[in-house]
Write a protein that holds these residues in place. Structure first.
Motif, PDB file in Angstrom:
ATOM      1  N   HIS A  34       1.106  -1.137   0.076  1.00 28.06           N
ATOM      2  CA  HIS A  34       0.147   0.062   0.032  1.00 28.06           C
ATOM      3  C   HIS A  34       0.727   1.181   0.025  1.00 28.06           C
ATOM      4  O   HIS A  34       0.592   2.311  -0.753  1.00 28.06           O
ATOM      5  N   ILE A  35       2.138   1.301   0.759  1.00 27.73           N
ATOM      6  CA  ILE A  35       2.977   2.351   0.615  1.00 27.73           C
ATOM      7  C   ILE A  35       3.590   2.662  -0.522  1.00 27.73           C
ATOM      8  O   ILE A  35       3.748   3.607  -1.231  1.00 27.73           O
ATOM      9  N   ILE A  36       3.871   1.426  -1.235  1.00 25.92           N
ATOM     10  CA  ILE A  36       4.226   1.647  -2.559  1.00 25.92           C
ATOM     11  C   ILE A  36       3.399   2.146  -3.449  1.00 25.92           C
ATOM     12  O   ILE A  36       3.733   3.020  -4.694  1.00 25.92           O
ATOM     13  N   ASP A  37       2.264   1.767  -3.619  1.00 25.75           N
ATOM     14  CA  ASP A  37       1.330   2.209  -4.368  1.00 25.75           C
ATOM     15  C   ASP A  37       0.800   3.604  -4.116  1.00 25.75           C
ATOM     16  O   ASP A  37       0.662   4.475  -5.086  1.00 25.75           O
ATOM     17  N   GLY A  38       0.951   4.191  -3.034  1.00 26.96           N
ATOM     18  CA  GLY A  38       0.770   5.443  -2.566  1.00 26.96           C
ATOM     19  C   GLY A  38       1.917   6.357  -3.169  1.00 26.96           C
ATOM     20  O   GLY A  38       1.845   7.641  -3.436  1.00 26.96           O
TER      21      GLY A  38
ATOM     22  N   ALA B  31       3.126   6.056  -5.845  1.00 24.01           N
ATOM     23  CA  ALA B  31       3.132   6.136  -7.469  1.00 24.01           C
ATOM     24  C   ALA B  31       3.060   7.385  -7.695  1.00 24.01           C
ATOM     25  O   ALA B  31       3.654   8.041  -8.867  1.00 24.01           O
ATOM     26  N   GLY B  32       2.279   8.389  -6.908  1.00 26.15           N
ATOM     27  CA  GLY B  32       2.121   9.834  -7.316  1.00 26.15           C
ATOM     28  C   GLY B  32       3.276  10.709  -7.219  1.00 26.15           C
ATOM     29  O   GLY B  32       3.305  12.045  -7.532  1.00 26.15           O
ATOM     30  N   ILE B  33       4.000  10.153  -6.302  1.00 15.89           N
ATOM     31  CA  ILE B  33       5.354  11.039  -5.930  1.00 15.89           C
ATOM     32  C   ILE B  33       6.524  10.959  -6.760  1.00 15.89           C
ATOM     33  O   ILE B  33       7.275  11.500  -7.148  1.00 15.89           O
ATOM     34  N   ILE B  34       6.870   9.451  -6.848  1.00 13.90           N
ATOM     35  CA  ILE B  34       7.964   8.950  -7.915  1.00 13.90           C
ATOM     36  C   ILE B  34       7.200   8.854  -8.964  1.00 13.90           C
ATOM     37  O   ILE B  34       6.492   7.966  -9.352  1.00 13.90           O
ATOM     38  N   PRO B  35       8.003   9.608 -10.069  1.00 18.28           N
ATOM     39  CA  PRO B  35       7.636   9.521 -11.503  1.00 18.28           C
ATOM     40  C   PRO B  35       7.811   8.219 -12.164  1.00 18.28           C
ATOM     41  O   PRO B  35       8.957   7.417 -11.772  1.00 18.28           O
ATOM     42  N   GLN B  36       7.099   7.912 -13.088  1.00 22.39           N
ATOM     43  CA  GLN B  36       7.264   6.588 -13.801  1.00 22.39           C
ATOM     44  C   GLN B  36       8.434   6.702 -14.837  1.00 22.39           C
ATOM     45  O   GLN B  36       8.655   7.760 -15.243  1.00 22.39           O
ATOM     46  N   TRP B  37       8.931   5.610 -14.787  1.00 22.22           N
ATOM     47  CA  TRP B  37      10.287   5.575 -15.991  1.00 22.22           C
ATOM     48  C   TRP B  37       9.647   4.903 -17.116  1.00 22.22           C
ATOM     49  O   TRP B  37       9.474   3.596 -17.209  1.00 22.22           O
ATOM     50  N   ALA B  38       9.272   5.842 -18.250  1.00 23.39           N
ATOM     51  CA  ALA B  38       8.984   5.425 -19.371  1.00 23.39           C
ATOM     52  C   ALA B  38       7.669   4.396 -19.424  1.00 23.39           C
ATOM     53  O   ALA B  38       7.762   3.063 -20.071  1.00 23.39           O
ATOM     54  N   GLY B  39       6.606   4.617 -18.369  1.00 24.14           N
ATOM     55  CA  GLY B  39       5.429   3.780 -18.434  1.00 24.14           C
ATOM     56  C   GLY B  39       5.528   2.729 -17.525  1.00 24.14           C
ATOM     57  O   GLY B  39       4.675   2.020 -17.396  1.00 24.14           O
ATOM     58  N   VAL B  40       6.926   2.580 -16.720  1.00 27.11           N
ATOM     59  CA  VAL B  40       6.876   1.296 -15.922  1.00 27.11           C
ATOM     60  C   VAL B  40       6.672   2.062 -14.321  1.00 27.11           C
ATOM     61  O   VAL B  40       7.466   2.696 -14.058  1.00 27.11           O
ATOM     62  N   THR B  41       5.665   1.585 -13.505  1.00 23.16           N
ATOM     63  CA  THR B  41       5.572   1.990 -12.355  1.00 23.16           C
ATOM     64  C   THR B  41       6.594   1.466 -11.385  1.00 23.16           C
ATOM     65  O   THR B  41       7.421   0.280 -11.626  1.00 23.16           O
TER      66      THR B  41
END
Length: 472
Positions: free
Chosen positions: A376-380, A382-392
């Motif tokens: 759950h922390i990792i999913d949260g 997702a809005g802080i850490i930017p994706q790297w070419a579409g990979v969350t």
């Protein structure tokens, strides 16, 4: 010097037409030889009884004891038991064919049961392994017939769960008492029937809670009887019960599915490391333990990879975790990690190997077990850490898990090729095929995803060199 009573005094009259049979012999004195009281009273173990007093030895001839009658040959008792068994078998068949009363059928199958036990015993005395196994199998079938008659005609042991449990325990007991390999191996499959009867019971599932104890006894008895096939088959009811119990816990909202997978992973990896230790100790059952542990562990690891790649799909959506289940999960995971640490320490003391590898193995399994708790922390994040070419971040962890799984499977194949073990080769190929079904579409999603997967696999292959060298 030596004196003979007959030569020293010719005036000695003959007694009963023979001689006295008493010899007086002088022996040289040796001060270094000490005679104990037992030697003085009993003398030496020679065909004649000798009493030694000082320097003289008195010898009296000893008559041979008459031979006792020998017991009848084993094949005679075996032939009688075969006739009794055939007669009881025919009588049982006649009661079933004629539709006799319940009490008559019960008496017939009980007589057949005892006749089968006698057949197995007498054939074992005659060193006839085939006859012993036939008698044991007949006894097991007669016991099953007894359970059926009691349930059908007298209403006893009516539930399928109870009948399957009693028959399973009877098969294990017959295998132990009669030294029967057939009964020991049949007990493993009957354990699965016992589990299936509990899961398909009317109303709420009545899972067979006695199966873990049965599985442990089956493993111990199979190892004691040196039956590797029965030892390997006894894992079926054990892992089947574990999977069924955890599935019921997930469906009942007690714990998330990923926590259940992690518990299976912990148990399987502990058995795998214990099997590797026993293999190094030249134990005949180490290979079976390591094989079962590796198969179940890789299955759980691939399932964990699917959790990180497809966390929004069934069954990963069952994410309820009660406080009691959380405490139980933590205790079970810590117990597994502690057991793995002890196994690795024992391997270091038994033979030289890398201490770093021994320490990294518990750290790896601890990370795999406890990181899902922070999903759950990792999913949260997702809005802080930017994706790297579409990979969350979550998908990145799944790709890392996939790369590690691919490396372990490939290393298993190489080990099987080097040791000429086809089971390891097919096991590694099956693991790669299962991984491709789970993660291939995510690996080929973007070039960056392929880079993450390939990098994790390459690092895992390089790191596993020390582990594999320590295992060989």
């Amino acid at each position: 010097m030596g004196f003979n009573v007959h030569n020293a005094n010719d005036n000695v009259p003959p007694m009963m037409g023979g001689h006295v049979g008493l010899t007086l012999r002088a022996t040289p004195y040796n001060p270094d030889v000490h005679h104990s009281a037992a030697d003085v009273l009993t003398g030496h173990s020679t065909p004649s009884t000798t009493a030694t007093f000082g320097q003289f030895g008195f010898h009296s001839p000893q008559r041979a004891s008459p031979k006792t009658d020998e017991t009848p040959p084993a094949h005679v008792a075996g032939g009688v038991s075969v006739l009794l068994w055939l007669a009881s078998l025919a009588a049982t068949g006649w009661t079933v064919y004629s539709g006799a009363a319940g009490i008559v059928q019960l008496l017939a199958v009980i007589v057949l049961l005892w006749a089968s036990l006698a057949l197995s015993y007498t054939q074992a005395r005659a060193a006839n392994s085939v006859g012993r196994e036939v008698g044991a199998l007949s006894a097991l079938l007669a016991f099953a017939g007894t359970i059926y008659v009691l349930a059908a005609h007298f209403g006893l042991l009516g539930t399928a769960v109870m009948s399957a449990g009693v028959l399973t325990c009877a098969a294990l007991g017959l295998g132990y008492v009669l030294h029967s390999r057939i009964c020991l191996r049949a007990a493993a499959f009957l354990g699965l029937a016992w589990l299936a009867a509990g899961l398909t019971a009317a109303g709420a599932p009545q899972i067979a809670w006695g199966l873990p104890l049965f599985g442990a006894l089956a493993l111990i008895i199979s190892a004691h009887r040196h039956d590797q096939a029965a030892f390997s088959l006894s894992h079926l009811p054990l892992y089947g019960w574990l999977g069924a119990a955890l599935s019921l816990a997930v469906l009942g909202g007690i714990m998330p599915a990923i926590h259940a997978v992690c518990l299976v992973m912990a148990a399987a990896f502990t058995e795998y490391r214990a099997g590797r230790y026993l293999e190094q100790r030249q134990s005949s059952f180490g290979q079976a333990m390591s094989a079962w542990g590796w198969i179940i562990f890789m299955t759980a690891l691939i399932a964990a990879t699917d959790f990180w790649l497809r966390g929004d799909a069934v069954p990963w959506t069952f994410d309820t975790l009660t406080p009691l289940a959380s405490a139980g999960f933590i205790m079970a995971a810590l117990a597994a990690i502690f057991a793995i640490i002890l196994i690795e320490i024992a391997r270091i003391t038994y033979r030289p190997q890398s201490v770093l590898a021994a320490l990294c193995i518990p750290v790896f399994i601890a990370g795999a077990l406890f990181i899902p708790a922070y999903a759950h922390i990792i999913d949260g994040a997702a809005g802080i850490i930017p994706q790297w070419a579409g990979v969350t971040l979550r998908q990145g962890i799944g790709l890392i898990f996939g790369g590690i799984s691919f490396a372990l499977a490939w290393r298993h194949i190489l080990t099987g090729i080097r040791r000429s073990q086809s089971g390891k080769i097919f096991g590694g190929i099956a693991a790669i095929m299962g991984l491709s079904v789970i993660a291939l579409d995510h690996i080929l999603m973007t070039p960056q995803a392929l880079i993450i997967f390939a990098g994790a696999a390459l690092l895992a292959l390089l790191a596993s060199r020390n582990f594999v060298q320590a295992d060989t």
